[in-house]
Design an enzyme around this catalytic site. Structure first.
Site, PDB file in Angstrom:
ATOM      1  N   GLU A  18      11.228  -7.263   0.704  1.00 63.67           N
ATOM      2  CA  GLU A  18      10.198  -6.394  -0.472  1.00 63.67           C
ATOM      3  C   GLU A  18      11.141  -6.896  -1.807  1.00 63.67           C
ATOM      4  OE1 GLU A  18       8.545  -3.841  -1.247  1.00 63.67           O
ATOM      5  OE2 GLU A  18       7.869  -2.280   0.174  1.00 63.67           O
ATOM      6  N   ARG A 101      16.936   7.493   1.624  1.00 58.09           N
ATOM      7  CA  ARG A 101      17.893   5.757   0.606  1.00 58.09           C
ATOM      8  C   ARG A 101      17.169   6.134  -0.375  1.00 58.09           C
ATOM      9  NH1 ARG A 101      14.081   1.596   1.815  1.00 58.09           N
ATOM     10  NH2 ARG A 101      12.629   2.193   2.978  1.00 58.09           N
ATOM     11  N   ASN A 155       7.372   3.455  -4.813  1.00 61.89           N
ATOM     12  CA  ASN A 155       7.656   2.106  -4.285  1.00 61.89           C
ATOM     13  C   ASN A 155       7.653   1.217  -5.814  1.00 61.89           C
ATOM     14  OD1 ASN A 155       8.030   0.478  -2.124  1.00 61.89           O
ATOM     15  ND2 ASN A 155       6.364   1.947  -1.575  1.00 61.89           N
ATOM     16  N   ASP A 205       1.763  -0.402  -2.925  1.00 63.90           N
ATOM     17  CA  ASP A 205       3.652  -0.967  -2.213  1.00 63.90           C
ATOM     18  C   ASP A 205       3.400  -1.213  -3.833  1.00 63.90           C
ATOM     19  OD1 ASP A 205       5.794  -1.259  -1.398  1.00 63.90           O
ATOM     20  OD2 ASP A 205       4.730  -1.510   0.759  1.00 63.90           O
TER      21      ASP A 205
END
Length: 298
Positions: A18, A101, A155, A205
């Site tokens: 990512e 997280r 995101n 995303d």
């Protein structure tokens, strides 16, 4: 609608790559492998790859002014020098067994670092979007503050050229939100849906904003990246031969290479057998560049 196809350029980049970022200084591509807790670096000119282990899940990062990194770790924000494995925590940190997280993040135009949180089990409304300000002239660093809450799977982030519009993905809702952003204070005001994707499109995303103010949005389980203009119209798409597309960025020597990360995490073995390039990084030449990447001013 214009269509292009991306080609693999870095094989086996990780389980959950990512947050790709191109560094104009070193002329190298960086990305995170989230649950492996790694910051990865690749040079297109030499093919050399380096990996730094930070010891816990790493949701995202940004470059600091000068050298080094600001990191969005599972436990919270951290700062490092050139070697990110030697990080130091900033602000309050969570316990190792926390169900939350940190996830995707980016710097705003004046050098603040924003990053979202999410639950490991991806439960709805379990996260927020947080802001880490730079150190003040007196040497103090304000504690991190939430600027959008609640979120589910916070995101991709990007800003308009004037810094007054924040584009922000909440993947679980399949929405790219547009939020009024006060670039002087780093606060968020009114929010409204900018683009909503259908079930068959996949989940939005990561994203990057190009020099013409359009968004390139990666579609997780959609097998492509779409280019969306400031009115929300889809202008183009880049097809990727791996359906789990996680994020994208613009860079390369010309500045007009679209780098695309894909993931293989939790994929059924039959899918991996049919689509073995999951977990690779792809590239596609495009006709635009990105604005200069903002760096954390601290």
């Amino acid at each position: 609608m214009e269509r292009r196809t991306a080609e693999p350029i870095v094989l086996d980049a990780g389980d959950l790559p990512e947050c790709p970022r191109w560094d104009d200084v070193s002329q190298r591509l960086h990305w995170v492998d989230i649950y492996a807790g790694r910051l990865c670096v690749w040079s297109p000119s030499t093919g050399e790859r380096s990996t730094y282990d930070v010891g816990q899940p790493l949701g995202s990062f940004a470059f600091r002014e000068g050298q080094g990194f600001v990191l969005a770790l599972a436990a919270g924000f951290a700062l490092s020098g050139a070697d990110p494995s030697g990080w130091e925590p900033v602000g309050a940190h969570r316990l190792p067994d926390s169900p939350i997280r940190m996830n995707d993040g980016a710097c705003d135009p004046v050098g603040r670092f924003l990053a979202g949180t999410m639950r490991h089990d991806e439960a709805a409304h379990g996260g927020a979007l947080w802001r880490l300000d730079p150190q003040t002239e007196s040497g103090q660093r304000p504690p991190p503050e939430p600027v959008v809450a609640p979120t589910s799977i916070s995101n991709g982030l990007g800003w308009s050229a004037d810094g007054r519009t924040l584009f922000h993905v909440d993947s679980a809702d399949r929405v790219v939100w547009v939020r009024d952003y006060d670039v002087e204070t780093g606060t968020v005001a009114a929010s409204r849906p900018f683009v909503t994707f259908d079930e068959g499109d996949g989940y939005p995303d990561g994203l990057v904003v190009d020099s013409e103010g359009c968004l390139w949005v990666a579609l997780w389980d959609g097998g492509r990246v779409v280019r969306v203009d400031p009115t929300g119209e889809v202008l183009a798409e880049v097809l990727v031969p791996a359906r789990r597309v996680s994020s994208c960025t613009l860079g390369g020597v010309s500045g007009s290479e679209l780098y695309i990360t894909t993931a293989r995490r939790r994929l059924d073995p039959s899918v991996l057998e049919a689509e073995p390039l999951h977990g690779s990084i792809f590239v596609c030449p495009v006709d635009v560049t990105a604005p200069t990447l903002a760096r954390y001013a601290g």
